[in-house]
Motif scaffolding. Structure first.
Motif: not given
Length: 382
Positions: A38-54
């Motif tokens: 993983k190349i990001h440098k800080e903790a980021i919320p995942s599971m954004g697919g919930i918003g897409i599918i909703l």
């Protein structure tokens, strides 16, 4: 015109619910922590697919009739299975076998029950109708491959969203113009959900789509691409203005970047004696990132390549697969080799220009060296 409102409704629903999802995920501390590949440098919320599918389902619930839902019920069931599979994998990492079994369940619902499959090669290499066993096997293999290839390309801010948005917008417009309104609305609902998500996923990202989004979107894109090929194949005997005489090549253009990047990486791993599914940072977006491009620039570069190939397919729609498929494959292979060579050369140049770790003198080391060079002071006898 009401059919086009699907994308607007899905977009605004996604725009509203995604910030709420970000807050909930932060409170529950389900974050994508940096480290490893993983190349990001800080903790980021995942599971954004919930918003897409909703947003996707809400947009369709408002705009599609009951008869339309009835016609695509098995596709929607497959989307639901894939969404739950991705959600579970984001929360508790599943094994490769568990993921494969879940994907096979979703795909069989669509291919066997929904009868969305590759039934013919439409004259390519002289092959027409396929035996039923080969049709099912080939379609299942294709959808599994395309779904996971899209999942693997989700490695940078905005990249998976950009690539899928281009395909879904194209499919939505084509399906509606060709008379497949239900599938057009499905593609537009995906477009609206992805577009809203990209507001928060564009670099620097506030949320990632996770497997919840990438597996589900990859599945929908793969299924719609298969249906697109079949719909074009059915038009070959008609004088339809929206027909592509090269349905296989046109379908390939919709998944071009993710498909060829995955094949390229697997071939390189095998040549190096590594397992083809081993995780590493040899994808094309990793090379471009190491070449000095930002996340958003890489997304635009690869999105531009995909858009260019779609334009090429549209402008040459009167050619058959026998002519167009070798041309596209040869162009892609040449582009991959060129891109590899250019980015590798640039990475090496950056490495040469960067100072080595051992050549960097810290202030403490400088003091030590200066101390060594000072002449010792001897006490004179009293």
């Amino acid at each position: 015109m009401f059919q086009f409102s699907t994308i607007i409704i899905a977009f605004f629903i996604g725009l509203i619910v995604t910030p709420v999802i970000i807050k909930i995920i932060k409170r529950t501390n389900i974050l994508d922590v940096p480290g490893g590949r993983k190349i990001h440098k800080e903790a980021i919320p995942s599971m954004g697919g919930i918003g897409i599918i909703l947003a996707f389902f809400c947009g369709l619930l408002i705009t599609m009739s009951w008869e339309q839902w009835e016609g695509v019920r098995f596709l929607m069931m497959g989307v639901g299975v894939m969404f739950l599979l991705g959600l579970r994998d984001d929360m508790v990492e599943l094994t490769a076998m568990q993921k494969l079994l879940g994907q096979l369940l979703a795909i069989c619902l669509v291919v066997v029950m929904g009868d969305i499959r590759v039934s013919s090669f439409y004259g390519f290499l002289g092959i027409e109708e396929l035996p039923i066993w080969l049709s099912y096997s080939l379609t299942v293999f294709t959808i599994i491959g395309l779904t996971n290839a899209f999942n693997l390309v989700d490695g940078l801010d905005g990249l998976a969203g950009t690539l899928s948005l281009i395909s879904f917008l194209f499919l939505g417009g084509w399906f509606l113009a060709a008379g497949f309104s239900t599938y057009g609305m499905i593609a537009l609902a995906c477009s609206g959900g992805v577009l809203a998500f990209m507001v928060y996923n564009w670099h620097p990202a506030k949320i990632f789509m996770g497997d919840t989004g990438s597996l589900t979107l990859g599945f929908v894109l793969a299924v719609l691409s298969v249906f697109f090929v079949e719909a074009n194949g059915a038009m070959l005997s008609e004088a339809h203005s929206m027909r592509f005489n090269a349905p296989i090549t046109a379908g390939l253009a919709l998944v071009l970047v993710s498909c060829f990047d995955t094949l390229r990486v697997m071939v390189k791993r095998v040549r190096r004696g590594k397992p083809p599914m081993a995780a590493d940072k040899s994808h094309v977006h990793h090379f471009l990132l190491r070449s000095g491009f930002r996340h958003d620039q890489v997304a635009l570069i690869l999105g531009g390549i995909k858009f260019t190939f779609l334009c090429l397919i549209i402008s040459t729609s009167h050619y058959s697969d026998n002519v167009l498929l070798p041309l596209v494959l040869g162009t892609v292979v040449g582009l991959c080799l060129t891109l590899d060579a250019v980015t590798l050369r640039k990475v090496k140049k950056i490495a040469r220009q960067s100072p080595g770790v051992l050549s960097l003198d810290t202030p403490r080391e400088m003091d030590y060296k200066n101390t060594e060079k000072r002449p010792e002071l001897k006490e004179e006898p009293a």
